[in-house]
Design an enzyme around this catalytic site. Structure first.
Site, mmCIF file in Angstrom:
data_model
loop_
_atom_site.group_PDB
_atom_site.id
_atom_site.type_symbol
_atom_site.label_atom_id
_atom_site.label_comp_id
_atom_site.label_asym_id
_atom_site.label_seq_id
_atom_site.Cartn_x
_atom_site.Cartn_y
_atom_site.Cartn_z
ATOM 1 C CD GLU A 67 16.158 14.398 2.837
ATOM 2 O OE1 GLU A 67 16.138 14.849 1.680
ATOM 3 O OE2 GLU A 67 15.429 13.501 3.243
ATOM 4 C CB CYS A 103 14.211 13.831 11.012
ATOM 5 S SG CYS A 103 14.696 12.417 10.039
ATOM 6 C CB CYS A 126 22.361 4.955 3.085
ATOM 7 S SG CYS A 126 22.420 3.664 4.348
ATOM 8 C CB CYS A 134 16.822 -0.667 2.738
ATOM 9 S SG CYS A 134 17.839 -0.900 4.210
ATOM 10 C CB CYS A 156 15.462 3.312 1.868
ATOM 11 S SG CYS A 156 16.267 4.812 2.450
ATOM 12 C CD GLU A 158 23.042 2.114 10.223
ATOM 13 O OE1 GLU A 158 21.895 1.827 9.875
ATOM 14 O OE2 GLU A 158 23.376 2.259 11.412
ATOM 15 C CG ASN A 186 6.795 8.648 1.990
ATOM 16 O OD1 ASN A 186 5.747 8.929 1.421
ATOM 17 N ND2 ASN A 186 7.787 9.488 2.122
ATOM 18 C CB CYS A 211 12.709 10.933 6.368
ATOM 19 S SG CYS A 211 13.379 11.817 7.761
#
Ligand code: SAH
Ligand code: SF4
Length: 367
Positions: free
Chosen positions: A96, A109, A116, A120, A123, A167, A297, A340
């Site tokens: 995205e 963005c 990834c 984390c 996320c 990343e 978020n 995001c």
């Protein structure tokens, strides 16, 4: 039985030299390559490359597809100021990007990986499986597609941030090739200062990036100023602890003359306390640095909460009292899961990319 032909290679995958070679072999003057290169940066389709001879256009169309990705979903949010796009790549993976329109600039963005590997725990991207690195053309095509949409609105793409999925420094070569193309005056010609590479802290790659001769903006996703907490929030910290990370960021600032931006996702009760402010103040005091606070978020099933606005204000004040320069990120695109990392997560959960989303985008439009 009919066998599907493999897709044509994307034209955006060719370097300018390769494009010149292709032209020469077919008897076209080599300046045609620059014309095509410019068209690609504007996201043009072959039929829109109207300054090229018809024969060349049809030769191109017979050998290539114009770009490497296909839009599969779109969400408009913030009264039309934010556009979230989901693209399908070869191999069915999706990534995205998010267009954010401001009065005097337009920022995109973009994603650098499918999923990834850093994982984390706060996320959305880190929760799913890691897919693969994006190829350089899959990175630049996100920007070229945004440029095309924006041109239709009389806008120019002015800023690019690598804060979508993945990343970026774990996909170093492809990201660098993409960056060099984004700053190319024959392409979108975006100033390197207006390109932000955000990293969870791959220390050797930060040092390498500092030597590329590109005054990019570096954003370091810090989120904790003590190793014990950062080991959990940003697991790569176990390999590259805070002391090494900040030293590498300092080296980047020194080499490039660019102030480093430290990102801090605010997780209620986890990293927004007086102790955290004290530790962060101590870590960054006297440095060429800037702190960007991002209220968490919410991500489904993540064991974290967003702090109340008064807690955000209190933490901001605590940092400023320690002499740090602080901004609070606006929460663009939260409606309609357009922040995001959220659009893909949502469509994957729904299991329906094509059907569910147009409805949501209509809802966003009429808000
Ligand atoms: N992998 C890179 C770049 C992509 S993430 C990095 O981590 O820096 C871009 C930014 O979004 C990072 O600062 C990341 O910590 C932040 N982020 C991730 N999940 C978030 C969430 N749920 N709420 C707020 N910010 C988040
Ligand atoms: Fe990866 Fe960045 Fe998400 Fe961490 S915050 S999992 S590094 S995309």
């Amino acid at each position: 039985m009919a066998i599907d032909a493999p897709p044509l290679p994307p034209l955006s995958a060719l370097s300018l030299d390769e494009l010149r070679g292709w032209m020469t072999v077919r008897g076209h003057p080599s300046y045609r390559a620059r014309q095509v290169w410019r068209h690609l940066a504007r996201g043009a389709a072959f039929e829109e490359m109207s300054d090229l001879p018809l024969e060349l256009r049809s030769q191109l169309a017979a050998s290539f597809r114009p770009r490497s990705l296909v839009e599969v979903a779109r969400v408009e949010a913030d009264g039309g100021a934010t556009t979230k796009l989901l693209y399908r790549l070869d191999g069915e993976a999706t990534v995205e990007s998010v267009i954010m329109r401001y009065p005097r600039r337009t920022s995109l963005c973009i994603s650098s990986q499918v999923g990834c590997p850093i994982r984390c725990p706060f996320c959305a991207t880190g929760q799913g499986p890691f897919g693969r690195n994006l190829r350089p053309e899959e990175i630049v095509d996100q920007a070229f597609d945004a440029a095309r949409r924006l041109a239709a609105e009389g806008r120019r793409l002015s800023h690019v941030v690598f804060m979508g999925m993945g990343e970026p420094l774990a996909n170093y070569e492809a990201v660098l090739r993409a960056v060099r193309r984004l700053v190319d005056p024959l392409g979108p010609g975006i100033s390197p200062r207006r390109i932000t590479v955000s990293t969870s802290g791959l220390v050797p790659r930060i040092r390498r990036l500092a030597g590329e001769g590109l005054p990019l903006t570096l954003a370091v996703s810090l989120h904790a100023a003590r190793d014990e907490l950062r080991d959990v929030l940003v697991p790569i910290n176990r390999r590259y602890p805070l002391r090494e990370l900040v030293a590498a960021a300092d080296a980047f600032a020194e080499r490039t003359g660019r102030r480093v931006s430290y990102e801090w996702v605010l997780l209620a009760g986890v990293n927004d306390t007086e102790r955290d402010a004290e530790e962060l103040g101590r870590l960054l005091r006297g440095r060429l640095a800037h702190v960007n606070l991002i209220p968490f978020n919410p991500v489904p099933d993540a064991p974290f909460r967003e702090p109340a606005p008064r807690e955000v204000r209190r933490f901001t004040a605590r940092l400023r009292a320690r002499g740090l320069e602080v901004t609070v990120r606006d929460t663009r695109g939260r409606e309609g899961e357009a922040a995001c990392g959220q659009l893909r997560a949502r469509t994957l959960v729904d299991g329906d990319e094509a059907r569910g989303l147009p409805m949501r985008s209509e809802v966003a439009h009429t808000r």
